[in-house]
Motif scaffolding. Structure first.
Motif, PDB file in Angstrom:
ATOM      1  N   GLU A  15       0.977  -1.386  -0.199  1.00 49.33           N
ATOM      2  CA  GLU A  15       0.494  -0.190   0.038  1.00 49.33           C
ATOM      3  C   GLU A  15       1.058   0.993  -0.118  1.00 49.33           C
ATOM      4  OE1 GLU A  15      -1.045  -2.480   2.105  1.00 49.33           O
ATOM      5  OE2 GLU A  15      -2.375  -2.913   0.613  1.00 49.33           O
ATOM      6  N   GLY A  16       2.600   1.098   0.075  1.00 49.77           N
ATOM      7  CA  GLY A  16       2.988   2.468  -0.103  1.00 49.77           C
ATOM      8  C   GLY A  16       3.632   2.232   1.469  1.00 49.77           C
ATOM      9  N   ASN A  17       2.806   1.905   2.729  1.00 48.34           N
ATOM     10  CA  ASN A  17       3.423   2.465   3.359  1.00 48.34           C
ATOM     11  C   ASN A  17       4.482   1.983   4.300  1.00 48.34           C
ATOM     12  OD1 ASN A  17       0.478   3.891   4.319  1.00 48.34           O
ATOM     13  ND2 ASN A  17      -0.267   1.567   4.428  1.00 48.34           N
ATOM     14  N   SER A  18       5.762   3.057   5.296  1.00 45.63           N
ATOM     15  CA  SER A  18       7.234   2.666   5.506  1.00 45.63           C
ATOM     16  C   SER A  18       6.794   1.779   6.813  1.00 45.63           C
ATOM     17  CB  SER A  18       7.473   3.532   5.467  1.00 45.63           C
ATOM     18  OG  SER A  18       6.754   4.105   6.467  1.00 45.63           O
ATOM     19  N   VAL A  19       7.198   0.728   6.799  1.00 44.44           N
ATOM     20  CA  VAL A  19       7.162  -1.076   8.159  1.00 44.44           C
ATOM     21  C   VAL A  19       8.353  -0.692   8.346  1.00 44.44           C
ATOM     22  CG1 VAL A  19       6.814  -2.988   8.458  1.00 44.44           C
ATOM     23  CG2 VAL A  19       5.464  -1.860   6.545  1.00 44.44           C
ATOM     24  N   HIS A  20       8.746  -0.437   9.948  1.00 46.95           N
ATOM     25  CA  HIS A  20      10.471  -0.195  10.535  1.00 46.95           C
ATOM     26  C   HIS A  20      10.732  -1.572  10.279  1.00 46.95           C
ATOM     27  CE1 HIS A  20      13.285   1.398  13.147  1.00 46.95           C
ATOM     28  NE2 HIS A  20      12.803   0.055  13.826  1.00 46.95           N
ATOM     29  N   SER A  21      11.687  -1.521  10.368  1.00 51.92           N
ATOM     30  CA  SER A  21      12.793  -3.190  10.432  1.00 51.92           C
ATOM     31  C   SER A  21      14.163  -2.810  11.081  1.00 51.92           C
ATOM     32  CB  SER A  21      13.673  -2.732   8.863  1.00 51.92           C
ATOM     33  OG  SER A  21      14.354  -4.875   9.229  1.00 51.92           O
ATOM     34  N   HIS A  22      14.943  -1.619  11.179  1.00 48.11           N
ATOM     35  CA  HIS A  22      16.123  -1.287  12.236  1.00 48.11           C
ATOM     36  C   HIS A  22      16.400  -0.036  12.188  1.00 48.11           C
ATOM     37  CE1 HIS A  22      19.273  -0.657   8.890  1.00 48.11           C
ATOM     38  NE2 HIS A  22      17.927  -1.586   8.270  1.00 48.11           N
ATOM     39  N   GLY A  23      17.196   0.302  13.372  1.00 51.48           N
ATOM     40  CA  GLY A  23      18.300   1.936  12.975  1.00 51.48           C
ATOM     41  C   GLY A  23      19.448   2.036  13.265  1.00 51.48           C
ATOM     42  N   ASP A  30      12.633  11.255   6.646  1.00 58.77           N
ATOM     43  CA  ASP A  30      11.245  11.611   8.044  1.00 58.77           C
ATOM     44  C   ASP A  30      12.165  11.077   9.369  1.00 58.77           C
ATOM     45  OD1 ASP A  30       9.211  12.506   5.946  1.00 58.77           O
ATOM     46  OD2 ASP A  30       8.412  10.329   6.155  1.00 58.77           O
ATOM     47  N   ARG A  31      12.652   9.673   9.123  1.00 58.15           N
ATOM     48  CA  ARG A  31      13.771   9.010  10.304  1.00 58.15           C
ATOM     49  C   ARG A  31      14.915  10.221  11.129  1.00 58.15           C
ATOM     50  NH1 ARG A  31      15.192   3.489   9.021  1.00 58.15           N
ATOM     51  NH2 ARG A  31      14.785   3.095  10.944  1.00 58.15           N
ATOM     52  N   LEU A  32      15.284  10.752   9.672  1.00 56.79           N
ATOM     53  CA  LEU A  32      16.535  11.109   9.811  1.00 56.79           C
ATOM     54  C   LEU A  32      16.109  12.774  10.414  1.00 56.79           C
ATOM     55  CD1 LEU A  32      18.661  11.397   6.259  1.00 56.79           C
ATOM     56  CD2 LEU A  32      19.525  10.837   9.195  1.00 56.79           C
ATOM     57  N   ARG A  33      14.798  13.072  10.367  1.00 57.26           N
ATOM     58  CA  ARG A  33      14.180  14.528  11.268  1.00 57.26           C
ATOM     59  C   ARG A  33      14.241  14.178  12.465  1.00 57.26           C
ATOM     60  NH1 ARG A  33      13.435  18.325   7.807  1.00 57.26           N
ATOM     61  NH2 ARG A  33      13.119  18.607   5.684  1.00 57.26           N
ATOM     62  N   PHE A  34      13.981  13.070  12.854  1.00 58.41           N
ATOM     63  CA  PHE A  34      12.553  12.319  14.582  1.00 58.41           C
ATOM     64  C   PHE A  34      14.438  12.300  15.044  1.00 58.41           C
ATOM     65  CE2 PHE A  34      11.531   9.029  16.957  1.00 58.41           C
ATOM     66  CZ  PHE A  34      10.965   9.862  18.025  1.00 58.41           C
ATOM     67  N   LYS A  35      15.244  11.636  14.144  1.00 55.29           N
ATOM     68  CA  LYS A  35      16.473  11.394  15.286  1.00 55.29           C
ATOM     69  C   LYS A  35      17.156  12.515  15.492  1.00 55.29           C
ATOM     70  CE  LYS A  35      19.795   8.446  16.907  1.00 55.29           C
ATOM     71  NZ  LYS A  35      19.497   7.134  17.750  1.00 55.29           N
ATOM     72  N   PHE A  36      17.733  13.379  14.670  1.00 56.02           N
ATOM     73  CA  PHE A  36      18.118  14.384  14.502  1.00 56.02           C
ATOM     74  C   PHE A  36      17.407  16.207  14.359  1.00 56.02           C
ATOM     75  CE2 PHE A  36      20.756  10.785  12.771  1.00 56.02           C
ATOM     76  CZ  PHE A  36      22.248  10.860  13.831  1.00 56.02           C
ATOM     77  N   PRO A  37      16.756  16.383  15.089  1.00 59.45           N
ATOM     78  CA  PRO A  37      15.702  17.913  15.243  1.00 59.45           C
ATOM     79  C   PRO A  37      17.031  18.660  14.490  1.00 59.45           C
ATOM     80  CG  PRO A  37      15.343  16.761  17.002  1.00 59.45           C
ATOM     81  CD  PRO A  37      16.938  15.988  16.808  1.00 59.45           C
ATOM     82  N   GLU A  38      17.901  18.809  14.842  1.00 59.12           N
ATOM     83  CA  GLU A  38      18.559  19.965  13.953  1.00 59.12           C
ATOM     84  C   GLU A  38      18.710  20.110  12.658  1.00 59.12           C
ATOM     85  OE1 GLU A  38      22.431  16.601  15.358  1.00 59.12           O
ATOM     86  OE2 GLU A  38      19.544  17.095  15.537  1.00 59.12           O
ATOM     87  N   LEU A  39      18.491  18.832  11.811  1.00 60.63           N
ATOM     88  CA  LEU A  39      18.884  17.929  10.652  1.00 60.63           C
ATOM     89  C   LEU A  39      17.522  19.550   9.671  1.00 60.63           C
ATOM     90  CD1 LEU A  39      19.362  15.676   9.123  1.00 60.63           C
ATOM     91  CD2 LEU A  39      17.257  16.445   8.665  1.00 60.63           C
ATOM     92  N   ILE A  40      18.285  19.698   8.638  1.00 58.49           N
ATOM     93  CA  ILE A  40      18.149  20.519   7.688  1.00 58.49           C
ATOM     94  C   ILE A  40      17.946  20.335   6.571  1.00 58.49           C
ATOM     95  CG2 ILE A  40      17.690  23.294   6.958  1.00 58.49           C
ATOM     96  CD1 ILE A  40      17.093  23.709   9.619  1.00 58.49           C
ATOM     97  N   GLU A  41      16.743  19.804   5.223  1.00 63.58           N
ATOM     98  CA  GLU A  41      16.549  19.889   4.518  1.00 63.58           C
ATOM     99  C   GLU A  41      16.639  20.805   3.266  1.00 63.58           C
ATOM    100  OE1 GLU A  41      16.144  17.770   0.061  1.00 63.58           O
ATOM    101  OE2 GLU A  41      15.376  19.113   1.094  1.00 63.58           O
ATOM    102  N   VAL A  42      17.834  20.376   2.199  1.00 63.36           N
ATOM    103  CA  VAL A  42      17.879  21.947   1.431  1.00 63.36           C
ATOM    104  C   VAL A  42      17.073  22.589   1.551  1.00 63.36           C
ATOM    105  CG1 VAL A  42      18.123  20.172  -0.686  1.00 63.36           C
ATOM    106  CG2 VAL A  42      19.679  21.852  -0.222  1.00 63.36           C
ATOM    107  N   ARG A  43      15.872  21.952   0.397  1.00 61.94           N
ATOM    108  CA  ARG A  43      14.643  23.222  -0.004  1.00 61.94           C
ATOM    109  C   ARG A  43      14.269  23.062   1.421  1.00 61.94           C
ATOM    110  NH1 ARG A  43      13.173  17.746  -3.655  1.00 61.94           N
ATOM    111  NH2 ARG A  43      14.028  16.979  -1.374  1.00 61.94           N
ATOM    112  N   ASP A  44      14.193  23.254   2.325  1.00 59.93           N
ATOM    113  CA  ASP A  44      13.327  24.059   3.425  1.00 59.93           C
ATOM    114  C   ASP A  44      13.111  25.504   3.399  1.00 59.93           C
ATOM    115  OD1 ASP A  44      12.849  21.622   4.617  1.00 59.93           O
ATOM    116  OD2 ASP A  44      14.768  21.533   6.348  1.00 59.93           O
TER     117      ASP A  44
END
Length: 439
Positions: free
Chosen positions: A290-298, A327-341
């Protein structure tokens, strides 16, 4: 200040490249990142017939070319053939020296004006490896109007990202098939051996030398290593161990082509789909039906965290492949910025205001200068795309960088990660041979 920059003389290699463009009505400049392809071309355009049509990736059209024109040819007028159909029609009616258009709109432009309405005697195709596929609307549209061009210049640092086959369509636009054949079929028949199914082709023993010899007059190759005093670039493969449960997920999907995890089902019915799903698993998550992401590991997030701790207060560029990775990078590292932000993100990075910047190679691999903001780059998931790999690494390893550049590749040993990394190295060797032979 603009006028002062405009008066700066070309380097000797840049003058040589400009003369190459002026000498041949149809030419290719295969120049590595940082050598000033845009400046070289602009100096040649001052002497070539106008108006000029420049085709390029969207980011390059929106940002790079306007900036370069304002820096090196401020008196030139230019318009964008982008935006809505109404905006494009209005732009077509405006007289200008330069018309800028992104690749996605070229076919629509040709359909709108027709072959007889072509008005640009000089055409620049920036990042010409984008036209390597003869089956695309872009190539078919260019083929229709190629006979109307007085001057054509192909620009790219990666002319053959997937191998020698990528050259055919680009060279065809230069000479209408005189050197490498009128059709891709004829090209393959002469210089390649097909597998027993006819799905893949390997160059014959004499192919490299003959193909390069036929193209050497129109194509000029220059590499950054030959002309720029760049600092060292080191590629470090960082081994990542999958947790037992994630490793079981990987082996099950690889063997059974079906995986049930967290009440979701992941299936892989073709070899290509299986490879992509396995790459998703090694990255940490996988998309279900269905296009949903399923967690496997970190595990890769933990490896990235270790790298960030090891580099201390230095900035880091993180290259992601999948939406779930961001999405996981943003959650793990709140200071992260994406280049298009934010429109100011690139300037903020180069001023040292951003410590962790995320980019996708398809959107930030061209026309972005990031060398002033840091020297560390991490690939969370390996890529098959040599062009993306070279261009993205070159965001840091380019003219203006003052420190050794560290490229980290997070690879799960014994998995598809290793195969993708090895494939990239193989493609790079083929292209290195080509670039060397056309110098």
């Amino acid at each position: 200040m603009v006028q002062e920059m405009n008066d700066l003389p070309l380097y000797k290699y840049q003058e040589r490249a400009k003369q190459h463009i002026l000498k041949y009505p149809r030419s290719a400049l295969f120049a590595g990142c940082g050598l000033g392809k845009s400046r070289i071309t602009i100096e040649a355009l001052k002497q070539l017939p106008k108006p000029v049509l420049i085709m390029a990736p969207k980011r390059v059209v929106d940002h790079t070319w306007p900036e370069e024109l304002e820096k090196w040819w401020p008196e030139a007028t230019y318009v964008h053939l982008t935006g809505t159909p109404k905006a494009r029609a209005a732009a077509l009616d405006k007289p200008a020296d330069i018309y800028l258009i992104n690749f996605e709109l070229v076919a629509k432009l040709v359909d709108t004006i027709g072959k007889g309405g072509w008005r640009w005697p000089t055409v620049i195709i920036d990042e010409s490896s984008r036209v390597k596929n003869r089956g695309t609307k872009l190539f078919k549209a260019l083929k229709k109007v190629a006979g109307r061009w007085e001057h054509l210049v192909l620009l790219t640092g990666t002319p053959a990202p997937q191998g020698l086959e990528d050259l055919w369509s680009q060279i065809y636009l230069l000479d209408r098939g005189d050197r490498l054949g009128k059709t891709l079929t004829a090209f393959r028949s002469r210089w390649f051996d097909a597998d027993y199914m006819g799905w893949s082709y390997e160059p014959k023993a004499h192919a490299h030398k003959e193909i390069e010899g036929r193209c050497s007059d129109l194509c000029l190759s220059m590499t950054a290593e030959d002309y720029l005093d760049l600092p060292e670039k080191l590629v470090v493969d960082v081994p990542v161990d999958l947790p037992p449960k994630a490793l079981k997920h990987y082996t099950t999907l690889k063997k059974e082509l079906v995986l049930e995890v967290q009440d979701s089902e992941v299936t892989a019915l073709t070899a290509a789909t299986l490879t992509n799903k396995l790459l998703q698993l090694t990255s940490g998550m996988v998309y279900d039906e269905e296009g949903n992401s399923v967690h496997s590991h970190g595990a890769k997030l933990e490896a990235l965290e270790d790298i960030l701790l090891s580099i201390g207060d230095e900035s880091c560029l993180v290259v992601y492949q999948y939406r779930h990775e961001l999405d996981r990078l943003r959650f793990k590292f709140p200071e992260l910025i994406e280049v298009r932000d934010n429109p100011s993100t690139i300037d903020d990075w180069n001023r040292g205001k951003i410590k962790l910047l995320a980019v996708h190679p398809a959107s930030a691999g061209f026309g972005v200068n990031l060398q002033h903001g840091g020297r560390h780059l991490v690939w969370t998931t390996p890529t098959w795309n040599l062009e993306h790999y070279i261009q993205t690494n070159a965001r840091l390893h380019r003219n203006g960088q003052t420190k050794p550049v560290m490229i980290y590749r997070l690879l799960v040993a014994g998995t598809v990660d290793d195969k993708v990394a090895a494939a990239i190295e193989g493609k790079a060797k083929v292209q290195d041979i080509l670039m060397e032979s056309l110098k």
